[in-house]
Design a protein around this motif. Structure first.
Motif, mmCIF file in Angstrom:
data_model
loop_
_atom_site.group_PDB
_atom_site.id
_atom_site.type_symbol
_atom_site.label_atom_id
_atom_site.label_comp_id
_atom_site.label_asym_id
_atom_site.label_seq_id
_atom_site.Cartn_x
_atom_site.Cartn_y
_atom_site.Cartn_z
ATOM 1 N N ILE A 1 0.830 -1.208 0.000
ATOM 2 C CA ILE A 1 0.000 0.000 0.000
ATOM 3 C C ILE A 1 0.866 1.259 0.000
ATOM 4 C CG2 ILE A 1 -0.189 0.038 2.524
ATOM 5 C CD1 ILE A 1 -3.085 0.894 0.166
ATOM 6 N N GLU A 2 2.061 1.175 0.623
ATOM 7 C CA GLU A 2 2.958 2.335 0.669
ATOM 8 C C GLU A 2 3.535 2.676 -0.701
ATOM 9 O OE1 GLU A 2 3.279 0.369 4.774
ATOM 10 O OE2 GLU A 2 3.161 -0.278 2.677
ATOM 11 N N PHE B 1 -8.116 -4.220 0.829
ATOM 12 C CA PHE B 1 -9.124 -3.949 -0.203
ATOM 13 C C PHE B 1 -8.536 -3.105 -1.332
ATOM 14 C CE2 PHE B 1 -12.491 -5.280 2.733
ATOM 15 C CZ PHE B 1 -13.416 -5.836 1.853
ATOM 16 N N VAL B 2 -7.761 -2.091 -0.981
ATOM 17 C CA VAL B 2 -7.169 -1.218 -2.004
ATOM 18 C C VAL B 2 -6.226 -2.009 -2.903
ATOM 19 C CG1 VAL B 2 -5.600 0.726 -2.377
ATOM 20 C CG2 VAL B 2 -7.428 0.905 -0.680
ATOM 21 N N VAL C 1 -11.065 6.098 -2.259
ATOM 22 C CA VAL C 1 -11.363 5.831 -0.848
ATOM 23 C C VAL C 1 -11.472 7.140 -0.072
ATOM 24 C CG1 VAL C 1 -10.431 4.841 1.279
ATOM 25 C CG2 VAL C 1 -10.360 3.523 -0.845
ATOM 26 N N VAL C 2 -10.558 8.075 -0.345
ATOM 27 C CA VAL C 2 -10.596 9.372 0.334
ATOM 28 C C VAL C 2 -11.863 10.138 -0.051
ATOM 29 C CG1 VAL C 2 -9.462 11.619 0.529
ATOM 30 C CG2 VAL C 2 -8.090 9.526 0.538
ATOM 31 N N ASP C 3 -12.193 10.117 -1.326
ATOM 32 C CA ASP C 3 -13.364 10.859 -1.801
ATOM 33 C C ASP C 3 -14.652 10.379 -1.142
ATOM 34 O OD1 ASP C 3 -11.672 12.237 -3.472
ATOM 35 O OD2 ASP C 3 -12.240 11.138 -5.291
ATOM 36 N N GLU C 4 -14.786 9.068 -1.011
ATOM 37 C CA GLU C 4 -16.049 8.496 -0.532
ATOM 38 C C GLU C 4 -16.030 8.133 0.950
ATOM 39 O OE1 GLU C 4 -18.759 8.369 -2.243
ATOM 40 O OE2 GLU C 4 -17.881 8.988 -4.160
#
Length: 208
Positions: free
Chosen positions: A125-126, A158-159, A143-146
């Motif tokens: 993820i990093e 998940f990402v 993810v940030v938007d929602e």
């Protein structure tokens, strides 16, 4: 020296010899057991021995690491490379929190031996965000938007799973994307918001 004295000396010498031989045998057995347990190859190089000092390519960087033969990639990433975005939840390939990309394919790193990752490209993820600008990847931005997660412990898995899936299907339906990340579990059971966030990430990826 009398006959009795000679016999006593002989007995003492014999007993000392037996004790010394036993100590040597015991030490040899211990060393052999330690070699088997810790994976240290002997001078002869036993069959099946594994090199411990290996090179991994993680997030575009080559890292030289001392790795035990039975060590999982999740343990190496977290505790030797400090990449704690890779979470360990179940530690038995059930929850998906430890998902990383290996040659762009999602894998559970808790069940993937580190030695198997040699010669492959590992992304955590990093490593998704742009290293020069810090710009988030399309899925991360979605993810940030929602605000798609509650506690977010499962979020990195998940990402990573969605990122890998979208490389093979950049325009999925909601149902297809749900199937694509079905190997990942959410403790908070917030799957509807998660899917909304991942679908937004897919949109960002198509528009990038």
């Amino acid at each position: 020296m009398t006959e009795d004295t000679r016999q006593a000396v002989s007995r003492r010498t014999f007993i000392k010899g037996v004790i010394a031989a036993g100590a040597v045998a015991s030490s040899s057995a211990y060393l052999f057991r330690a070699t088997a347990l810790h994976g240290q190859p002997s001078a002869a190089g036993p069959v099946g021995s594994v090199e411990r000092l290996i090179t991994l390519t993680v997030n575009g960087q080559e890292r030289r690491i001392d790795v035990m033969p039975q060590e999982t990639l999740a343990m190496t990433l977290r505790y030797k490379l400090g990449l704690t975005g890779t979470k360990i939840g179940c530690d038995r390939a059930e929850c998906g929190a430890c998902t990383v990309l290996i040659d762009e394919v999602p894998y559970y790193s808790c069940s993937f031996l580190t030695h198997r990752a040699r010669g492959k490209k590992v992304v955590t993820i990093e490593g998704l965000a742009d290293s020069a600008t810090g710009k988030l990847s399309p899925v991360q931005q979605g993810v940030v938007d929602e605000q798609g997660f509650q506690c977010a412990f499962c979020m990195p898995g998940f990402v990573m799973a969605a990122t890998g899936y979208l490389k093979t299907n950049p325009s999925p339906t909601r149902q297809e994307l749900a199937h694509g990340v079905s190997g990942n579990l959410c403790r908070c059971q917030d799957y509807d918001k998660i899917l909304t966030a991942l679908m937004r990430g897919a949109e960002h990826m198509r528009n990038a």
